[in-house]
Design an enzyme around this catalytic site. Structure first.
Site, mmCIF file in Angstrom:
data_model
loop_
_atom_site.group_PDB
_atom_site.id
_atom_site.type_symbol
_atom_site.label_atom_id
_atom_site.label_comp_id
_atom_site.label_asym_id
_atom_site.label_seq_id
_atom_site.Cartn_x
_atom_site.Cartn_y
_atom_site.Cartn_z
ATOM 1 N N ASP A 7 -6.313 -0.144 -0.725
ATOM 2 C CA ASP A 7 -7.771 -0.133 -0.858
ATOM 3 C C ASP A 7 -8.358 -1.315 -0.110
ATOM 4 O O ASP A 7 -7.676 -2.317 0.129
ATOM 5 C CB ASP A 7 -8.206 -0.170 -2.317
ATOM 6 C CG ASP A 7 -9.577 0.468 -2.541
ATOM 7 O OD1 ASP A 7 -10.173 0.989 -1.577
ATOM 8 O OD2 ASP A 7 -10.058 0.448 -3.693
ATOM 9 N N GLY A 8 -9.611 -1.175 0.249
ATOM 10 C CA GLY A 8 -10.353 -2.236 0.901
ATOM 11 C C GLY A 8 -11.630 -2.506 0.141
ATOM 12 O O GLY A 8 -12.127 -1.658 -0.595
ATOM 13 N N GLU A 43 -10.365 -1.009 4.818
ATOM 14 C CA GLU A 43 -9.479 0.117 4.488
ATOM 15 C C GLU A 43 -8.338 0.231 5.497
ATOM 16 O O GLU A 43 -7.178 0.449 5.119
ATOM 17 C CB GLU A 43 -10.270 1.425 4.432
ATOM 18 C CG GLU A 43 -11.312 1.498 3.342
ATOM 19 C CD GLU A 43 -10.775 1.689 1.937
ATOM 20 O OE1 GLU A 43 -9.546 1.843 1.763
ATOM 21 O OE2 GLU A 43 -11.592 1.698 1.003
ATOM 22 N N ASP A 65 -7.899 5.997 -1.132
ATOM 23 C CA ASP A 65 -9.133 6.696 -1.490
ATOM 24 C C ASP A 65 -10.089 6.782 -0.302
ATOM 25 O O ASP A 65 -11.192 7.276 -0.426
ATOM 26 C CB ASP A 65 -9.804 6.055 -2.701
ATOM 27 C CG ASP A 65 -10.213 4.601 -2.490
ATOM 28 O OD1 ASP A 65 -10.178 4.114 -1.340
ATOM 29 O OD2 ASP A 65 -10.563 3.959 -3.493
ATOM 30 N N HIS A 121 -11.714 5.200 -8.164
ATOM 31 C CA HIS A 121 -12.439 4.860 -9.393
ATOM 32 C C HIS A 121 -12.391 5.990 -10.424
ATOM 33 O O HIS A 121 -13.361 6.246 -11.121
ATOM 34 C CB HIS A 121 -13.882 4.471 -9.076
ATOM 35 C CG HIS A 121 -13.972 3.465 -7.978
ATOM 36 N ND1 HIS A 121 -13.563 2.150 -8.126
ATOM 37 C CD2 HIS A 121 -14.374 3.579 -6.691
ATOM 38 C CE1 HIS A 121 -13.743 1.502 -6.993
ATOM 39 N NE2 HIS A 121 -14.216 2.344 -6.096
ATOM 40 N N ASP A 131 -7.690 -1.722 -5.715
ATOM 41 C CA ASP A 131 -9.118 -2.016 -5.679
ATOM 42 C C ASP A 131 -9.398 -3.399 -6.266
ATOM 43 O O ASP A 131 -10.160 -4.196 -5.694
ATOM 44 C CB ASP A 131 -9.881 -0.941 -6.458
ATOM 45 C CG ASP A 131 -11.370 -1.203 -6.503
ATOM 46 O OD1 ASP A 131 -12.020 -1.128 -5.448
ATOM 47 O OD2 ASP A 131 -11.892 -1.495 -7.605
#
Length: 162
Positions: A7-8, A43, A65, A121, A131
């Protein structure tokens, strides 16, 4: 198979501090940050760092994601290369250095790399962990407390005889 979630985080898009992270489903993880960027750069950094941190023959599955990062790394890269690193409309590929870095990292890795999209999320514990780590890194960079920690590739297992 090694499964890693990435994740970024971008605190102000574009131009704010960004963080990236990967969380291996075995519990190991890595993260980092830079002073300014975009969510897309964050990302892509997460994907690149996950690949380089997991060398070897074992298949690597990256869960992300970000459909953008997945498509850059596994779908669009092939046509962009054929078109001289131009998009379908003829414009230059954005984030080219990262896209090419991911392409090189995949090519250099003896084991295959696959990508799976996960909804962000939504309670996936590994996506949530990536995240969290990316956000921590981005906030530390923004606040001036970020200290880079070198991320060493995971060592291959060693048989120990007693």
């Amino acid at each position: 198979m090694i499964t890693v979630s990435t994740d970024g985080s971008c605190l102000r898009n574009p131009g704010g501090a960004i963080g990236w992270a990967w969380a291996n489903h075995d519990g190991t993880h890595g993260s980092g940050a830079v002073a300014a960027g975009t969510n897309q750069i964050a990302e892509l950094m997460a994907v690149l760092e996950a690949i380089t941190a997991h060398p070897g023959d074992e298949p690597l599955c990256i869960e992300a994601d970000s459909q953008y990062a997945i498509k850059c790394a596994s779908l669009w890269v092939h046509s962009w290369r054929r078109k001289g690193w131009r998009t379908a409309s003829g414009s230059p590929v954005q984030n080219l250095e990262l896209v090419q870095g991911i392409e090189r990292a995949i090519a250099a890795r003896p084991g295959p790399v696959t990508f799976v999209w996960v909804r962000g999320h939504q309670g996936d514990r590994f996506n949530e962990r990536a995240d969290e780590l990316a956000g921590i890194a981005a906030r530390a960079m923004r606040d001036g407390t970020y200290v880079p920690v070198p991320v060493a590739p995971l060592a291959p297992p060693v048989d120990v005889l007693f």
